[in-house]
Design a protein around this motif. Sequence first.
Motif, mmCIF file in Angstrom:
data_model
loop_
_atom_site.group_PDB
_atom_site.id
_atom_site.type_symbol
_atom_site.label_atom_id
_atom_site.label_comp_id
_atom_site.label_asym_id
_atom_site.label_seq_id
_atom_site.Cartn_x
_atom_site.Cartn_y
_atom_site.Cartn_z
ATOM 1 N N ASP A 1 0.813 -1.215 0.000
ATOM 2 C CA ASP A 1 0.000 0.000 0.000
ATOM 3 C C ASP A 1 0.848 1.267 0.000
ATOM 4 N N LEU A 2 2.045 1.223 0.609
ATOM 5 C CA LEU A 2 2.926 2.388 0.612
ATOM 6 C C LEU A 2 3.522 2.618 -0.779
ATOM 7 N N VAL A 3 3.854 1.535 -1.462
ATOM 8 C CA VAL A 3 4.360 1.635 -2.837
ATOM 9 C C VAL A 3 3.262 2.182 -3.746
ATOM 10 N N ARG A 4 2.032 1.718 -3.525
ATOM 11 C CA ARG A 4 0.898 2.224 -4.314
ATOM 12 C C ARG A 4 0.696 3.717 -4.062
ATOM 13 N N SER A 5 0.808 4.136 -2.808
ATOM 14 C CA SER A 5 0.680 5.564 -2.496
ATOM 15 C C SER A 5 1.751 6.369 -3.204
ATOM 16 N N MET A 6 2.973 5.825 -3.243
ATOM 17 C CA MET A 6 4.055 6.503 -3.967
ATOM 18 C C MET A 6 3.726 6.630 -5.439
ATOM 19 N N ALA A 7 3.201 5.554 -6.035
ATOM 20 C CA ALA A 7 2.848 5.594 -7.459
ATOM 21 C C ALA A 7 1.773 6.645 -7.729
ATOM 22 N N LEU A 8 0.776 6.723 -6.855
ATOM 23 C CA LEU A 8 -0.303 7.685 -7.059
ATOM 24 C C LEU A 8 0.179 9.119 -6.840
ATOM 25 N N LYS A 9 1.169 9.304 -5.951
ATOM 26 C CA LYS A 9 1.739 10.638 -5.779
ATOM 27 C C LYS A 9 2.508 11.056 -7.028
ATOM 28 N N ILE A 10 3.208 10.114 -7.647
ATOM 29 C CA ILE A 10 3.927 10.418 -8.880
ATOM 30 C C ILE A 10 2.948 10.915 -9.950
ATOM 31 N N CYS A 11 1.759 10.328 -9.956
ATOM 32 C CA CYS A 11 0.775 10.644 -11.001
ATOM 33 C C CYS A 11 -0.277 11.644 -10.523
ATOM 34 N N GLU A 12 -0.002 12.314 -9.432
ATOM 35 C CA GLU A 12 -0.972 13.259 -8.882
ATOM 36 C C GLU A 12 -1.347 14.305 -9.924
ATOM 37 N N GLY A 13 -2.643 14.515 -10.078
ATOM 38 C CA GLY A 13 -3.129 15.454 -11.083
ATOM 39 C C GLY A 13 -3.399 14.803 -12.426
ATOM 40 N N LYS A 14 -2.793 13.632 -12.649
ATOM 41 C CA LYS A 14 -2.995 12.921 -13.924
ATOM 42 C C LYS A 14 -3.841 11.664 -13.746
ATOM 43 N N TYR A 15 -3.833 11.105 -12.535
ATOM 44 C CA TYR A 15 -4.636 9.918 -12.242
ATOM 45 C C TYR A 15 -5.709 10.293 -11.219
ATOM 46 N N MET A 16 -6.904 9.756 -11.407
ATOM 47 C CA MET A 16 -7.929 9.782 -10.362
ATOM 48 C C MET A 16 -8.313 8.326 -10.093
ATOM 49 N N VAL A 17 -7.998 7.847 -8.887
ATOM 50 C CA VAL A 17 -8.205 6.438 -8.555
ATOM 51 C C VAL A 17 -9.094 6.322 -7.325
ATOM 52 N N ARG A 18 -10.276 5.768 -7.511
ATOM 53 C CA ARG A 18 -11.190 5.477 -6.400
ATOM 54 C C ARG A 18 -11.541 3.979 -6.425
ATOM 55 N N ALA A 19 -10.616 3.170 -6.923
ATOM 56 C CA ALA A 19 -10.863 1.732 -7.070
ATOM 57 C C ALA A 19 -11.067 1.070 -5.725
ATOM 58 N N GLY A 20 -12.028 0.141 -5.674
ATOM 59 C CA GLY A 20 -12.285 -0.615 -4.454
ATOM 60 C C GLY A 20 -13.109 0.121 -3.421
ATOM 61 N N ASN A 21 -13.559 1.342 -3.727
ATOM 62 C CA ASN A 21 -14.346 2.131 -2.767
ATOM 63 C C ASN A 21 -15.828 1.796 -2.943
ATOM 64 N N GLU A 22 -16.291 0.788 -2.211
ATOM 65 C CA GLU A 22 -17.664 0.322 -2.394
ATOM 66 C C GLU A 22 -18.697 1.283 -1.812
ATOM 67 N N SER A 23 -18.243 2.284 -1.051
ATOM 68 C CA SER A 23 -19.175 3.306 -0.550
ATOM 69 C C SER A 23 -19.406 4.396 -1.589
ATOM 70 N N LEU A 24 -18.648 4.357 -2.683
ATOM 71 C CA LEU A 24 -18.816 5.337 -3.753
ATOM 72 C C LEU A 24 -19.983 4.897 -4.638
ATOM 73 N N ASN A 25 -21.156 5.490 -4.414
ATOM 74 C CA ASN A 25 -22.370 5.073 -5.120
ATOM 75 C C ASN A 25 -22.622 5.848 -6.399
ATOM 76 N N GLU A 26 -21.915 6.960 -6.559
ATOM 77 C CA GLU A 26 -22.178 7.831 -7.699
ATOM 78 C C GLU A 26 -20.851 8.345 -8.247
ATOM 79 N N LYS B 1 -14.211 -1.863 -9.399
ATOM 80 C CA LYS B 1 -14.740 -2.576 -8.223
ATOM 81 C C LYS B 1 -15.217 -1.614 -7.137
ATOM 82 N N SER B 2 -15.930 -0.580 -7.543
ATOM 83 C CA SER B 2 -16.531 0.352 -6.586
ATOM 84 C C SER B 2 -18.025 0.063 -6.484
ATOM 85 N N GLY B 3 -18.745 0.953 -5.817
ATOM 86 C CA GLY B 3 -20.173 0.719 -5.611
ATOM 87 C C GLY B 3 -21.056 1.604 -6.475
ATOM 88 N N ILE B 4 -20.520 2.104 -7.601
ATOM 89 C CA ILE B 4 -21.252 3.064 -8.432
ATOM 90 C C ILE B 4 -22.534 2.440 -8.971
#
Length: 1111
Positions: free
Chosen positions: A474-499, A517-520
């Motif tokens: 998860d720390l490596v994933r956080s690093m990857a998402l920081k590298i892509c900050e502003g270019k990636y939007m990742v809400r994967a696995g967030n099953e509370s995200l209904n919309e 794999k969210s709850g959209i």
Amino acid sequence: MLSRIFESFLSKVVELIEDNAHNNVKSIKEFELNLKALQKKLKLLCAKASDVEEEIKNSELSGRKKRKREVEEWLEEVRSIEKQVVELGTQVESEGFIMRLMDGGLPAKLIEEVDTLVEQSRNFGELVLDICGSGGDKLLTDGMVGQAFHENLEMVLKLLESGEVWSIGVYGMGGVGKTTLAKHIHNRLLQHSQGRVIWVTVSQEFSVMTLQDKIAHFIGVDLVGVDNEDIRASRLHKTLSQMKNSVLILDDVWENIDLLKVGCLVSVECCRLIITTRSLEVCRQICCQQKIQVSKLNHHEAWELFKKTLRNEIELDSSAEEIARSVAKLCGGLPLAIVMVAGSMRGERDIHTWRNAYVELTECVSGNDGMGDGDVYKVLKYSFDRLNWNHHSQGNEFNTLQHCFLHCALYPEDKHMNGERLVREFISGGLVDERKTRRAQVEHGHSILNKLVNVCLLESCVGPGSTERVKMHDLVRSMALKICEGKYMVRAGNESLNEIPKESEWAKDLEKVSFMKSGIMRIREGMSPDCPKLSTLLLRDNIWLEFIPDSFFSKMQGLCTLDLCRTNITKLPNSICAMKSLKALLLEGCGKLENVPYLGEMNELRELNLSYTAIKEVPQGVGELFNLKFLALDARELEMLPRGLFLKLGNLQHLELPFHMQVVIDEIENLKLLEEFSGRVKNVNEFNSFITSWESRVHDTCYTIGVGSYHVSFYLYEGRGVCHNTELILSECNLEDERVLAKGIVQLTISKCKCVGPSIYSVGGLKRLRIERCEGIEHILRSEAGLSSQMSALEEIILIELDDMKGLIEKGDIGASSALAQPVFSSLMRLRIDRCDKMRIPLSGVPNIEDIHISKCEEIEEIFEYEGTSSLTLPELKYLTLHELPRLRKVGILLSGVPNLEVINIRECKEIEEIFEDEGTSSLTLPKLKYLMLQELPRLRKVGILLSGVPNLELINIRECKEIEEIFEDEGTSSLTLPKLKILSLYKLPRLRKVGILSGVPNLEWISVTECGEIEDVFDDEGSRSLTLPKLRQLDLYELPKLKGICKGTAAIICNSIEHISVTKCPRLMNKLPVDVDLAVPRHCKIKLNTELWESLMSDDPNLSCFFSEG
């Protein structure tokens, strides 16, 4: 019975046609056809239900599994339909009732219901769930490094053992080793704890219902279809409160969790809690009694871990080692950073390389690259930056390796990612370089994954069926998402995200978006995010998403990859037609998708996946997609393939077509670049023509091809896509005059074929062979020399319903010795034989067999053929399953010859008298045996195993074996134990006098003894004053007229974990409970006793009602 009813039914129809020729013949004919179709479909459904029932029963015998509610309901529906058909047949035997059925309506309706049930059965997945009887599985983890690590481990275990602590918080910075410590705690508890150990990874994308689902799956609570959080919490609490001495480990907790809302009420007696988190504040919010900080490694410990990770075969010289020590020091004592940096330097020995690494890492740590305040991100990013060395760049800031690594961050946190799927995504997303062939691209993709694992940016793990999977810390994933900050939007696995997030959250510079794999559930009408640079949009596995408005894609004209797999959409918006840049449109598993608009203007499209959608016709314009390389059309509702569909698709490399449709071979032959194919052709001649033409042009072809008629045999292959080897299914083919050009086949299925000879399947390299329902096959292999070498690669043989089969090998008088001098099936690991009624002696020459499953064979008398030696051994055999073999007398294996046997499962073999050969020695052992299951063996006298020889036995389940007097041999010693035994179940053993087990059963959880008329004591013990069964939860004693007690010669049997006691028809236990319970320990136990015994106990001690309730 069913067949007789149908014959009677049809005869009535024929009579009616003859006597009433003036009636509507068309209606009668329709009724007759529907009736025949119903008979055929119902027979297949009942066979499927029988297989499901048998598999469930076998799983439930272990005591660790229970059937899913949806599966049980499905079986009930099958029984209901079967009953309806029987009633229908009974009614039509009446002359007058037939007239009411001539519209054919009822059979047609039943056919529809049968089809629905067949479809449901394909989506079950696992048929059973785990129940609370299993302690859990050992977790794979890294070794322990550092003195503090060992001290923390022992401290946690000591706190749990104290009986005073019910919640412990383990906290520390990311990458410091909290999860590793928790895994070691988990594994130690499994070895020594008296209760269940439950492991759940929580992660940052947390919701109460997701956590409830994870816990429910682990402890076997069915929450399917229950949406109310309170009801779900109540069900979880009910089960957890009964699990004495259990431990719940919640890993990677990011915020406060309301345990009451989840259903986890922690206590010393029932469920204790351990959490891991980066925040001390979270420990306080969850009210952890004890809080333990995991600290970083000191310099010496850090260097030892660095050296271990380097794994250099040649020692570094003193100068290089000095610099390497300095590099290790820059990692700040953080294990994750040490492992990643050392992994990136693995194999490097040159001092200049090490100096350069030190300089770069120093600059990285001391610089300000916008990655956050902690040095950890900077060190991790150094490993990412090193991927750029000596690797080709794609013309922007990152190269191929880096792009593929960043793609993995689009998956949900802590997700185990399938390697094959990732490689396919690398290709469809254009992340790997173009190659001449798809196979070359696949190999390149796997080499990239291996590189990312080798440098420790990804972790390798094994999935179901030993599939290749990888995981991102998860720390490596956080690093990857920081590298892509502003270019990636990742809400994967967030099953509370209904919309879908509001338009204001979609930045204009976004390049990749993942809601995987969210709850959209919905995308608002009129919504249109303005993202001109967006190249990838992943909405896969949003199973509640039903509708996408036309406006949604209107400002995403640069989109290259759109993944909507396994959503619930019924149609695609028309605006998708305008997406001229789209290269991959992925719709696999959209089971309600019927309407797809015109696709012919998507000239850049390379991959189109419509498998397992509800389309009935190929979408218009598909035939115009001349750049298409990957096309999957395996849709069960598809009615036809348009003539000329593939004329312009000359770039196709991968093609999947449904097996229920017959391929026009001329069109497929024109696909000159095709490498991977699945589909069905008309006959062997067409297959030979196609395969000859294809393999003359393309090397390394992969295919799953059906030949002949479509029927149930193809169900095994549907839903898998194209495999990465060669598989052939021959169905209802006459092979008398036709030679199958099966060169290079890895898996071969032959079903309902005529004139099948060994030349068909004597193919070099064949690994899996399945033959079913074929006439005339007497042997798999003749004795002629030369053929046996062709079978040496076979790893699996499955033989089903071969009425003429006599044995695997035909041994003639001439040439037999030379042909069979060496083991014929030298690589065979798995053998299944089912309903081969003429087979007598099936096995010889199988030295590496691991799994034997033989059932319903009328003539088999012996499993192994006598080969002129008394030393028959099967050193690799692990699983022995023998069911319904009415003439089987003996297995024919020497006990000493199966040292790795783990499971013995023998049922309904009426003639068998003993399992193993008598070797005249007292040293017989089965050191790895875990499960012993014997059922309905009326002549079995003994098992023939010494008690001391099964130290790993976990389950004894023996039922309806009338002659058995003892389970284990008497060894004349008082020190015999079964230290791992968890379940003892004995049922209808009228001559059983004793089990022969002494008091060493510390892990026993369940005792069930029913209708064993001669048994006086379950266990033997020579004069011990007391016996403790610390984990015993359930005790069932029924109809045991001579039973005096649980253990002979023991005054007290202490069971402080008992949850359920049932004693019925045991007259000699009329004045006492069979076990003693410490009433000072709070508990609530369900008890079922004879009324007289309960009243007698209550009169002696009225306080019993505080601890026991009648159930």
